[in-house]
Design a protein around this motif. Structure first.
Motif, PDB file in Angstrom:
ATOM      1  N   TYR A   1     -12.089  -4.663   2.546  1.00 33.64           N
ATOM      2  CA  TYR A   1     -10.680  -4.707   2.105  1.00 33.64           C
ATOM      3  C   TYR A   1     -10.192  -6.088   1.645  1.00 33.64           C
ATOM      4  CZ  TYR A   1      -5.565  -4.063   2.927  1.00 33.64           C
ATOM      5  OH  TYR A   1      -4.200  -4.032   2.821  1.00 33.64           O
TER       6      TYR A   1
ATOM      7  N   LYS B   1       4.649   1.533   9.198  1.00 36.45           N
ATOM      8  CA  LYS B   1       4.974   2.811   8.569  1.00 36.45           C
ATOM      9  C   LYS B   1       4.084   3.933   9.088  1.00 36.45           C
ATOM     10  CE  LYS B   1       2.623   1.210   4.292  1.00 36.45           C
ATOM     11  NZ  LYS B   1       2.823  -0.062   3.666  1.00 36.45           N
TER      12      LYS B   1
ATOM     13  N   ASP C   1       1.798 -10.776   8.927  1.00 41.50           N
ATOM     14  CA  ASP C   1       0.510 -10.143   9.240  1.00 41.50           C
ATOM     15  C   ASP C   1      -0.540 -10.358   8.143  1.00 41.50           C
ATOM     16  OD1 ASP C   1       1.653  -8.491   7.347  1.00 41.50           O
ATOM     17  OD2 ASP C   1       1.284  -6.625   8.426  1.00 41.50           O
TER      18      ASP C   1
ATOM     19  N   GLY D   1       4.462 -10.711   4.422  1.00 35.31           N
ATOM     20  CA  GLY D   1       4.858 -10.845   5.814  1.00 35.31           C
ATOM     21  C   GLY D   1       3.782 -11.590   6.601  1.00 35.31           C
TER      22      GLY D   1
ATOM     23  N   ASN E   1       8.612  -3.721   5.932  1.00 35.62           N
ATOM     24  CA  ASN E   1       8.043  -4.048   4.620  1.00 35.62           C
ATOM     25  C   ASN E   1       9.096  -4.681   3.711  1.00 35.62           C
ATOM     26  OD1 ASN E   1       6.477  -0.967   5.049  1.00 35.62           O
ATOM     27  ND2 ASN E   1       5.309  -2.844   4.934  1.00 35.62           N
TER      28      ASN E   1
ATOM     29  N   ASP F   1      -7.054  -9.125  -6.186  1.00 34.97           N
ATOM     30  CA  ASP F   1      -5.679  -8.887  -6.660  1.00 34.97           C
ATOM     31  C   ASP F   1      -4.995 -10.217  -6.976  1.00 34.97           C
ATOM     32  OD1 ASP F   1      -6.039  -6.195  -5.991  1.00 34.97           O
ATOM     33  OD2 ASP F   1      -4.973  -6.360  -4.067  1.00 34.97           O
TER      34      ASP F   1
ATOM     35  N   VAL G   1       8.686  -8.152  11.624  1.00 33.95           N
ATOM     36  CA  VAL G   1       9.674  -7.255  12.226  1.00 33.95           C
ATOM     37  C   VAL G   1       8.935  -6.378  13.239  1.00 33.95           C
ATOM     38  CG1 VAL G   1      11.328  -5.395  11.782  1.00 33.95           C
ATOM     39  CG2 VAL G   1      11.088  -7.270  10.135  1.00 33.95           C
TER      40      VAL G   1
ATOM     41  N   MET H   1       6.428  -3.450  13.657  1.00 32.26           N
ATOM     42  CA  MET H   1       6.956  -2.237  13.033  1.00 32.26           C
ATOM     43  C   MET H   1       5.973  -1.793  11.956  1.00 32.26           C
ATOM     44  SD  MET H   1      10.584  -1.470  11.076  1.00 32.26           S
ATOM     45  CE  MET H   1      11.632  -1.557  12.517  1.00 32.26           C
TER      46      MET H   1
ATOM     47  N   GLN I   1       0.827  -1.208   0.000  1.00 29.93           N
ATOM     48  CA  GLN I   1       0.000   0.000   0.000  1.00 29.93           C
ATOM     49  C   GLN I   1       0.867   1.267   0.000  1.00 29.93           C
ATOM     50  OE1 GLN I   1      -3.490   0.318   2.521  1.00 29.93           O
ATOM     51  NE2 GLN I   1      -2.872  -1.587   3.509  1.00 29.93           N
TER      52      GLN I   1
HETATM   53  P1  TYM Z   1       1.195  -3.508   3.638  1.00 30.99           P
HETATM   54  O1  TYM Z   1       1.231  -2.402   2.650  1.00 30.99           O
HETATM   55  O2  TYM Z   1       0.710  -3.227   5.008  1.00 30.99           O
HETATM   56  O3  TYM Z   1       2.622  -4.175   3.751  1.00 30.99           O
HETATM   57  C1  TYM Z   1       3.341  -4.622   2.609  1.00 30.99           C
HETATM   58  C2  TYM Z   1       4.041  -5.932   2.911  1.00 30.99           C
HETATM   59  O4  TYM Z   1       4.932  -5.751   4.020  1.00 30.99           O
HETATM   60  C3  TYM Z   1       4.677  -6.737   5.009  1.00 30.99           C
HETATM   61  N1  TYM Z   1       4.921  -6.134   6.334  1.00 30.99           N
HETATM   62  C4  TYM Z   1       5.768  -6.632   7.231  1.00 30.99           C
HETATM   63  N2  TYM Z   1       6.571  -7.721   7.208  1.00 30.99           N
HETATM   64  C5  TYM Z   1       7.343  -7.948   8.295  1.00 30.99           C
HETATM   65  N3  TYM Z   1       7.332  -7.144   9.382  1.00 30.99           N
HETATM   66  C6  TYM Z   1       6.548  -6.056   9.467  1.00 30.99           C
HETATM   67  N4  TYM Z   1       6.559  -5.271  10.537  1.00 30.99           N
HETATM   68  C7  TYM Z   1       5.708  -5.756   8.340  1.00 30.99           C
HETATM   69  N5  TYM Z   1       4.821  -4.766   8.067  1.00 30.99           N
HETATM   70  C8  TYM Z   1       4.342  -5.028   6.847  1.00 30.99           C
HETATM   71  C9  TYM Z   1       3.226  -7.126   4.830  1.00 30.99           C
HETATM   72  O5  TYM Z   1       2.967  -8.404   5.358  1.00 30.99           O
HETATM   73  C10 TYM Z   1       3.077  -7.048   3.330  1.00 30.99           C
HETATM   74  O6  TYM Z   1       3.486  -8.260   2.728  1.00 30.99           O
HETATM   75  N6  TYM Z   1      -2.895  -6.151   2.391  1.00 30.99           N
HETATM   76  C11 TYM Z   1      -1.516  -5.892   2.064  1.00 30.99           C
HETATM   77  C12 TYM Z   1      -1.333  -5.336   0.652  1.00 30.99           C
HETATM   78  C13 TYM Z   1      -1.971  -6.160  -0.415  1.00 30.99           C
HETATM   79  C14 TYM Z   1      -1.512  -7.410  -0.915  1.00 30.99           C
HETATM   80  C15 TYM Z   1      -2.434  -7.743  -1.947  1.00 30.99           C
HETATM   81  C16 TYM Z   1      -0.451  -8.242  -0.599  1.00 30.99           C
HETATM   82  C17 TYM Z   1      -3.082  -5.820  -1.105  1.00 30.99           C
HETATM   83  N7  TYM Z   1      -3.369  -6.783  -2.034  1.00 30.99           N
HETATM   84  C18 TYM Z   1      -2.298  -8.953  -2.668  1.00 30.99           C
HETATM   85  C19 TYM Z   1      -0.310  -9.443  -1.329  1.00 30.99           C
HETATM   86  C20 TYM Z   1      -1.234  -9.782  -2.329  1.00 30.99           C
HETATM   87  C21 TYM Z   1      -0.975  -4.832   3.020  1.00 30.99           C
HETATM   88  O7  TYM Z   1      -1.703  -4.109   3.655  1.00 30.99           O
HETATM   89  O8  TYM Z   1       0.373  -4.733   3.024  1.00 30.99           O
END
Ligand code: TYM
Length: 326
Positions: free
Chosen positions: A125, A195, A146, A144, A18, A132, A183, A193, A9
């Motif tokens: 959502y 953003k 989550d 990740g 991320n 997707d 993370v 962690m 995102q």
């Molecule tokens: P988003 O934008 O929150 O995060 C992007 C990717 O980063 C990973 N991530 C983490 N991994 C490890 N430690 C952390 N602290 C951490 N924070 C975020 C997330 O797991 C993610 O892989 N719903 C998704 C976006 C999305 C998506 C999709 C992903 C929309 N459509 C289709 C895969 C397939 C999201 O909010 O990611």
């Protein structure tokens, strides 16, 4: 080659969470798989965004995709809103998804708690995320930890849809990194962690300066044990730093514990800060160049054409199966 799909995102500058949890894997997987990576800007508006910033962040994230090493000759990169099939499929998916299933999602519950007013898109959502993934016939989805629950929801949806209508959709599987799938905040090892953390010292952004990175890592919370061990229960803050180190250096957590046996936290943090800077600096240099280039726009344009072709095929399969049309 098997197909993979993932997205991020554009709701803020990505953090090393991320990068470690997902984006670094995007680069590593593109040789082995037929990869498609999306800037999911329509997901970002499930919480309030400033319109001008949203547009900027969409382009910035696309530039960052290229800067980390996603190669447009190997992978397809596109912006979600350039491919209308994604939101169109979300409607079909919503009409085949239980309200209870969506209400159970922990990410929804977490995010809803933080909002003053919750819009219906925040609940819906996961249906857009399912869209997707399935529109690109993805067999694997690098994410990740989550996102586990959303991947599970996607798998259940595909089973239900295929049971009812025949073999229409590909059932995907998540791919998670060995170290760093979750993370944690540098200031609180019990929370992820993020953003959007109000406390900027909790995360390292991928565009932080070397100075900021070093300060944040040196001031990361630790514990009073004073010894490097990989023990998530007893030393969660140190375990988190070890995982960051392990992922970015491609070493095992055991090797790192051995290398720092008897050395204390100071030298470990110094080396970790150096490692993070050495990974992010070249990415930042490439990013600055790309952001102001027309090359980026050409790549997104080509990506949209390829992604539309693929996504429209699957959308047509879904519509046909359901009986939409005449
Ligand atoms: P988003 O934008 O929150 O995060 C992007 C990717 O980063 C990973 N991530 C983490 N991994 C490890 N430690 C952390 N602290 C951490 N924070 C975020 C997330 O797991 C993610 O892989 N719903 C998704 C976006 C999305 C998506 C999709 C992903 C929309 N459509 C289709 C895969 C397939 C999201 O909010 O990611």
């Amino acid at each position: 080659k098997a197909r993979i799909f993932s997205g991020v995102q554009p709701s803020g500058t990505p953090t090393i969470g991320n990068y470690i949890g997902a984006m670094r894997g995007f680069v590593q997987l593109q040789d082995e798989y037929d990869a498609t990576y999306c800037v999911v800007n329509q997901h970002a508006i499930t919480v309030p965004q400033e319109p001008k910033r949203l547009k900027e962040m969409t382009r910035e994230l696309a530039a960052l995709y290229l800067a980390i090493g996603i190669d447009p000759n190997k992978s397809t990169i596109f912006v979600q809103s350039d491919v209308p099939a994604h939101t169109q499929s979300a409607w079909l998916i919503l009409c085949h998804t239980g309200l209870g299933e969506l209400e159970r999602m922990t990410q929804y519950k977490d995010k809803a708690q933080k909002q003053e007013a919750v819009n219906a898109g925040l609940l819906a959502y996961p249906a857009l995320m399912v869209g997707d993934i399935i529109l690109h016939d993805a067999a694997y989805v690098p994410v990740g930890d989550d996102q586990r629950q959303h991947i599970e929801l996607t798998r259940n949806f595909v089973d239900r849809f295929n049971n009812r209508y025949g073999d229409v959709l590909v059932k995907p599987e998540g791919i998670y990194p060995k170290a760093g799938a979750r993370v944690m905040s540098l200031q609180d090892p019990m929370s992820k962690m993020s953003k959007s953390d109000a406390n900027e010292r909790g995360f390292v952004s991928m565009l932080d300066t070397p100075n900021q990175i070093t300060k944040k890592i040196k001031s990361a919370v630790t514990d009073s044990i004073g010894e490097i061990n990989y023990d998530k229960e007893a030393q969660p803050a140190i375990a988190n730093l070890i995982e960051i180190y392990a992922n970015l250096s491609d070493k095992s957590t055991d090797d790192i514990v051995q290398a720092y046996a008897g050395k204390g936290y100071g030298p470990f943090k110094t080396d970790l800060a150096e490692l993070v800077v050495s990974v992010l600096e070249p990415i930042q240099t490439r990013y600055e160049k790309l952001l102001s280039s027309s090359e980026l726009d050409d790549i997104l344009h080509d990506g949209a054409i390829k992604a539309n072709e693929q996504a429209n095929q699957v959308l047509a399969r879904m519509n046909k199966a359901i009986g939409i049309g005449y």
